[in-house]
Enzyme design. Structure first.
Site, mmCIF file in Angstrom:
data_model
loop_
_atom_site.group_PDB
_atom_site.id
_atom_site.type_symbol
_atom_site.label_atom_id
_atom_site.label_comp_id
_atom_site.label_asym_id
_atom_site.label_seq_id
_atom_site.Cartn_x
_atom_site.Cartn_y
_atom_site.Cartn_z
ATOM 1 N N CYS A 195 1.619 8.029 5.120
ATOM 2 C CA CYS A 195 0.280 8.246 4.561
ATOM 3 C C CYS A 195 -0.137 9.709 4.746
ATOM 4 O O CYS A 195 0.296 10.557 3.981
ATOM 5 C CB CYS A 195 -0.716 7.272 5.178
ATOM 6 S SG CYS A 195 -2.150 7.045 4.135
ATOM 7 N N HIS B 171 1.510 2.417 4.358
ATOM 8 C CA HIS B 171 1.706 2.175 5.791
ATOM 9 C C HIS B 171 2.742 1.072 5.979
ATOM 10 O O HIS B 171 2.382 -0.072 6.294
ATOM 11 C CB HIS B 171 0.381 1.764 6.440
ATOM 12 C CG HIS B 171 -0.575 2.889 6.612
ATOM 13 N ND1 HIS B 171 -0.455 3.827 7.614
ATOM 14 C CD2 HIS B 171 -1.674 3.241 5.898
ATOM 15 C CE1 HIS B 171 -1.446 4.704 7.514
ATOM 16 N NE2 HIS B 171 -2.190 4.376 6.480
ATOM 17 N N GLU C 147 4.608 0.442 8.294
ATOM 18 C CA GLU C 147 4.701 -0.076 9.667
ATOM 19 C C GLU C 147 4.077 -1.463 9.806
ATOM 20 O O GLU C 147 4.478 -2.233 10.680
ATOM 21 C CB GLU C 147 4.057 0.896 10.664
ATOM 22 C CG GLU C 147 2.551 1.127 10.536
ATOM 23 C CD GLU C 147 2.175 2.272 9.599
ATOM 24 O OE1 GLU C 147 2.996 2.611 8.713
ATOM 25 O OE2 GLU C 147 1.056 2.815 9.740
#
Ligand code: GLN
Length: 559
Positions: A391, A517, A519
């Site tokens: 990001c 994102h 993750e």
């Protein structure tokens, strides 16, 4: 007064409260119980009730409150939801997290609409009914057990309406459909050489004074709790001895389900809820295999995390977990070097950066540390260090390319320099007039189409992906041609081609940025492809090997 909550025959409910102290690992305990119930073949969902007044944690400082976890549908939620998703491997949504602020806003909106016309609107029953309604909504034909964690600690002022609501809830849905789990601390006092039960007694007394007798007491401690101590807690807190669970510190958070299973927590919870234990035998093989991998790393890999909230690693919780998951896959222990972005300019000649096997530049907001992040992106580019930008990470990588490869001096994101001559990262027109801060970003899951044969496409092994977003600024497509000519490859974009979603540098071992994102979607037994390939490249660097071509087999299947 009749309750607003109707009886729901299908789902059962577990409420997890905490006493004595915060940070005891209530979220991890709840998540681990969720995993155990899933391993028994039960369908589980989870939810967190947070007693603070923010409508959601989206506006809180991650340096104080930790990461904001984003759900598929764009909910900005408490970081515990990240643990829930990673442990139970189910997608949650914005309804899986509720705060006092959200509850009051809807009660007040109803009051203004006239829904309570003629009534005095009060905490009991109006606020408590709203809380119960939100919990009840999670029940469905597709869910066997709803696990609800109550944020905060019993005894806090703000928590009272939540405790009252969950107390009423058992009466509403029937005794056999609810289990109260209370988590406490059993400290070891060095001078007396003993573990102490008094804090547990006090917090159970506090809970009882609000009308809740816990069914299970989970005791956190650094040493296992002896049977004698369990007997004492059982007697004083009035729970059967099997319901006193010793939750001793674990070497990895992923070990906690196994620790709790050994203490038979899941057996007892099933019994309390009237779930046939024999009909739901546990299958822990997958989780035990995972633990075996975690416990036998073959090497260590050093990854630098360059950010501005490095003093509170919880600010990057999902990033850290995603790196660990990639490490489990490669049997590599990930050693993290937390690098304050502001110090990067002083580190450019240091061994500290040279010795990194890989770098992650995670998300963030605001100007502080940006120049250091741009410098870190440039350093990784020049020194062939594998880099993954998330990001804001992608945004600083684009700024680095603009300034240093495309010659656009002063290039910047409009977020950090409103007068930059080259706003290579800029607001989209639909964001320009947005003044409210809460819930107004590009949030949640979006599709991206990948450019075949790029490193990103090879890592994912597919042509289209969905990832979760949380940002206002975007790659400015006005500069796309120029930056591509300077060497940047745009390896993925929104289906209409307007928004650049991934960038990379061809020829570099791994210099990849994503506007999303990723993750949030990594799982302990299923690492996210970009983190997995970052660590592949980091291992190659550590071994001094030429970078491998990645994921070609997968790609062949697609094309
Ligand atoms: N501050 C940047 C934006 O709003 C990046 C946000 C992030 O990293 N999540 O676009």
């Amino acid at each position: 007064m009749p309750s607003a909550v109707a009886h729901h025959a299908v789902s059962k409910f577990v409420f997890v409260t905490g006493g004595v102290s915060s940070s005891l690992g209530k979220g991890l305990t709840a998540s681990s119980l969720g995993r155990l119930l899933k391993c028994r073949g039960l369908r589980v969902t989870m939810c967190k009730l947070d007693p603070y007044i923010n409508v959601d944690p989206g506006t809180m400082n991650p340096g104080e409150h930790g990461e904001v976890f984003v759900t598929e549908d764009g909910g900005e939620t408490d970081l515990d939801l990240g643990h829930y998703e990673r442990f139970i491997d189910e997608q949650l949504n914005r309804n899986s997290n509720t705060t006092t602020g959200a509850i009051y806003s809807s009660v007040i909106a109803k009051e203004r609409r006239g829904d309570y016309l003629g009534k005095t609107v009060q905490v009991i029953p109006h606020v408590t009914d709203e809380i119960k309604e939100r919990v009840r909504r999670l029940a469905s034909d597709e869910v066997d057990v709803v696990i609800v964690e109550i944020g905060g600690t019993v005894g806090d002022i703000e928590i009272v309406p939540f405790i009252e609501a969950i107390r009423q809830f058992r009466r509403d849905v029937g005794r056999d459909n609810v289990c109260y789990v209370h988590l406490t601390l059993v400290p070891y006092l060095v001078p007396s050489g003993e573990q102490k039960t008094k804090p547990t007694q006090h917090s159970v007394t506090e809970l009882r004074s609000r009308g809740i007798q816990p069914d299970v007491i989970v005791c956190r401690s650094d040493q296992p709790i002896s049977d004698g101590l369990k007997r004492k807690i059982s007697l004083l807190c009035d729970v059967p001895i099997e319901a006193v669970i010793s939750a001793v510190d674990a070497s990895s958070i992923y070990e906690i389900p196994l620790v709790l299973h050994e203490q038979r927590l899941d057996d007892f919870v099933c019994r309390t809820l009237g779930i046939d234990e024999a009909g739901h035998p546990i299958d822990l093989r997958g989780w035990e295999d995972l633990m075996a991998r975690i416990e036998s790393p073959e090497r260590t890999i050093r990854i630098g995390v360059v950010g501005k909230y490095v003093n509170l690693p919880d600010a990057y919780l999902s990033v850290v977990e995603a790196l660990r998951h990639a490490g489990f896959h490669h049997r590599a222990e990930i050693e993290l070097d937390w690098i304050d972005a502001e110090t990067i300019p002083d580190l450019l000649d240091s061994d500290r950066l040279r010795e990194l096997d890989g770098i992650v530049i995670p998300g963030g907001f605001g100007e502080r540390g940006i120049e250091g992040m741009v410098a870190a992106a440039g350093y990784a580019r020049l020194h062939a260090i594998p880099l993954l930008g998330l990001c804001l990470g992608l945004q600083v990588m684009v700024i680095d390319v603009a300034r240093n490869l495309a010659g656009l001096e002063g290039a910047n994101s409009r977020e950090f320099d409103s007068l930059t001559p080259y706003p290579v990262i800029d607001l989209m027109p639909d964001q320009v007039n947005v003044t409210e801060k809460g819930g107004t970003m590009r949030l949640g899951s979006y599709v991206a189409m990948l450019t075949p044969s790029t490193r990103v496409a090879k890592a994912y092994g597919t042509e289209s992906v969905t990832e979760r977003h949380r940002h206002r600024y975007e790659f400015n497509s006005r500069f796309k041609r120029l930056l591509e000519e300077a060497g940047l490859a745009c390896s993925g974009a929104s289906p209409d081609g307007r928004l650049v979603e991934f960038v990379e540098l061809p020829g570099h071992p791994f210099w990849v940025g994503t506007q999303a994102h990723p993750e949030f979607k990594s799982r302990p037994d299923r690492p996210h492809p970009l983190f997995r390939e970052l660590v592949t490249a980091a291992i190659d660097r550590a071994d001094g090997r030429e970078p491998r071509l990645i994921g070609l087999e997968d790609l062949d299947q697609v094309h």
